[in-house]
Design a protein around this motif. Structure first.
Motif, short mmCIF file in Angstrom:
data_model
loop_
_atom_site.label_atom_id
_atom_site.label_comp_id
_atom_site.label_asym_id
_atom_site.label_seq_id
_atom_site.Cartn_x
_atom_site.Cartn_y
_atom_site.Cartn_z
N MET A 1 7.72 15.50 7.90
CA MET A 1 7.36 14.32 8.71
C MET A 1 5.89 13.97 8.48
O MET A 1 5.53 12.79 8.32
N THR A 2 5.03 14.98 8.45
CA THR A 2 3.61 14.74 8.18
C THR A 2 3.42 14.04 6.85
O THR A 2 2.68 13.07 6.73
N GLY A 3 4.11 14.54 5.82
CA GLY A 3 3.95 13.98 4.48
C GLY A 3 4.43 12.55 4.37
O GLY A 3 3.76 11.70 3.79
N LEU A 4 5.59 12.25 4.94
CA LEU A 4 6.11 10.89 4.79
C LEU A 4 5.31 9.88 5.60
O LEU A 4 5.18 8.71 5.20
N LEU A 5 4.76 10.30 6.74
CA LEU A 5 3.90 9.40 7.51
C LEU A 5 2.72 8.92 6.67
O LEU A 5 2.33 7.76 6.70
N GLY A 6 2.13 9.84 5.91
CA GLY A 6 0.98 9.50 5.08
C GLY A 6 1.33 8.63 3.90
O GLY A 6 0.45 8.04 3.27
N GLN A 7 2.62 8.53 3.58
CA GLN A 7 3.05 7.74 2.42
C GLN A 7 3.70 6.40 2.81
O GLN A 7 4.22 5.70 1.95
N LEU A 8 3.68 6.06 4.09
CA LEU A 8 4.25 4.78 4.52
C LEU A 8 3.42 3.61 4.00
O LEU A 8 2.18 3.67 3.95
N ARG A 9 4.10 2.55 3.64
CA ARG A 9 3.43 1.31 3.32
C ARG A 9 2.92 0.64 4.61
O ARG A 9 3.25 1.06 5.71
N TYR A 10 2.12 -0.42 4.43
CA TYR A 10 1.60 -1.13 5.59
C TYR A 10 2.78 -1.66 6.42
O TYR A 10 3.70 -2.29 5.91
N GLY A 11 2.71 -1.41 7.74
CA GLY A 11 3.77 -1.84 8.64
C GLY A 11 5.03 -1.00 8.56
O GLY A 11 6.08 -1.40 9.08
#
Length: 328
Positions: free
Chosen positions: A227-237
Motif C-alpha cells: 500500500m505504501t509503494g502504490l500510494l507513492g506511484q499514483l498519478r495526479y488525482g
C-alpha cells in the motif's frame, strides 16, 4: 425438508469443524426461509474457521458469509416461494449462522435477487469477493477515474477480489495491471482474465513518499508496504480503493501523495453496505462481468471439503474462486 446438512464450527480455539444434520428448530431468526444451493469461500471464512479466531460471535456457528438459493417460504412482502436470491454479508457466518448449509432463514431485507443472466452458482462464484470488487470499481469510477485516466493496478490479483476486479475492469475498457508475488507462474492466467500486464508487488523505493507516477488508480487487497509503494506511484488525482490487508494492517506514508498529487484513499466496506450500493454493485456485475472468465478461475467443492479449503485460502494456496455445492 425435515433435516438438512450444514458445516458447524464447534470450537473456535481449536478450529474444530464438522458437517452435521440439523432440523428446522435450528434455523436462525428471519422472515424468509431459503433452500441454499451454493455458498462459497472467502478469505474471511478462512479467518473465521482458523484455530484461535476471534471472529465467531456464537458457538456452534454455521460459517459462510455468502449464499445463493431459492426461497422456500416467506412472510416478507418482497419475496415469494421460488424466487432466486443471493445474500452477502450482514454478519452471517460470524455473528449468526451463515451460508454453508442446505437451508437457512434470514431477514428478507438482506436479500437481493439473482440477476436473470446469472445462475445461483454464478452468484456464489461472485460472492462477497466479486461484490466487493464491484464496489471498488464503482468507487474509482465515482471519483472520476475513466479508462482514459490511465492504468489501474490490482494487488493480490490472483485472489477472489483481484480476479473479479481484473475481469470487470477489462470488460469496462480499463487497462488493468495485475500485481502478484508469482509473476511468471501466474502471468498467463492473469492475462486470460483481462490484465494487460503482470507485475511484482510495488514496495517503496525511498522514504520520500513519492516515486515515478504510474497508476491512475489501484484496488488494494494487500496493505502493508505494498500500500505504501502504490500510494507513492499514483498519478495526479489518483485513487486507491482499500479492500483488504492480506499482508498486514499497518502501512506508512507521508503527506506528499495527498498534497502534491491530490491522492484519494477510499475504504470499501462490504458487510453492511447500503442497499443502494449493493444494488448498484450487482447491476455493474450484471452489465459487465465476463462469465466465461469467471468460470475459468472457479472450482467447486462439497460441504465436507469447505473447512480444509478455507485454510488453504488463508495460506495463499488457492487462486480464484471456490464455490461450495451444499448438496454435494
Amino acid at each position: 425438508m425435515g433435516t438438512f446438512s450444514a458445516v458447524q464450527l464447534l470450537n473456535s480455539e481449536t478450529g474444530e469443524v464438522t458437517v452435521t444434520e440439523l432440523d428446522e428448530s435450528a434455523l436462525p431468526a428471519g422472515d424468509v426461509v431459503v433452500d441454499v444451493e451454493y455458498s462459497d469461500l472467502n478469505y474471511k471464512d478462512g479467518l473465521t474457521m482458523a484455530p484461535g479466531s476471534a471472529l465467531p460471535r456464537m458457538l456452534p456457528l454455521i460459517p459462510g458469509i455468502d449464499f445463493a438459493g431459492v426461497v422456500a417460504e416467506s412472510t416478507h412482502p418482497r419475496w415469494t416461494a421460488g424466487d432466486r436470491v443471493v445474500l452477502n454479508g450482514f454478519g452471517i457466518g460470524t455473528d449468526r449462522d451463515g451460508g454453508l448449509t442446505q437451508r437457512t432463514r434470514v431477514p428478507g431485507d438482506w436479500l437481493l435477487p439473482v440477476p436473470r443472466r446469472f445462475t445461483t452458482k454464478d452468484a456464489a462464484a461472485i460472492g462477497t469477493a466479486g461484490y466487493t470488487a464491484a464496489l471498488s470499481v464503482a468507487a474509482i469510477r465515482r471519483l472520476g477515474i475513466t479508462p482514459e485516466s490511465g492504468p489501474v493496478l490490482v494487488t493480490g490479483a490472483s485472489g477472489g477480489v483481484g480476479s473479479v476486479a481484473i475481469n470487470l475492469l477489462s470488460a469496462l475498457g480499463y487497462d488493468a495491471v495485475a500485481s502478484t508475488r508469482h509473476v511468471e507462474a501466474e502471468r498467463e492466467s492473469l492475462r486470460a482474465l483481462g490484465a494487460v500486464d503482470v507485475v511484482a508487488p510495488t514496495v517503496p523505493e525511498s522514504n520520500a513518499g513519492l516515486e515515478k507516477a504510474r497508476w491512475a488508480a489501484a484496488i488494494d487487497n494487500v496493505g502493508s508496504d505494498v500500500m505504501t509503494g502504490l500510494l507513492g506511484q499514483l498519478r495526479y488525482g489518483g485513487v486507491v480503493a482499500v479492500v483488504g490487508v492480506a499482508k498486514g494492517r499497518k502501512f506508512t506514508t507521508t503527506a506528499m501523495p495527498f498534497i502534491l498529487r491530490g491522492a484519494t484513499v477510499v475504504g470499501i466496506e462490504s458487510v453492511y453496505a447500503a442497499a443502494a450500493d449493493r444494488i448498484a454493485a450487482w447491476q455493474l456485475l450484471d452489465d459487465a462481468l465476463d462469465l466465461d472468465r469467471l468460470e475459468s478461475v472457479t472450482r467447486t467443492i462439497g460441504l465436507a471439503d469447505a473447512a480444509a479449503a478455507s485454510q488453504q485460502i488463508l495460506a495463499g494456496e488457492i487462486n480464484g474462486r471456490l464455490v461450495v455445492d451444499v448438496n454435494r
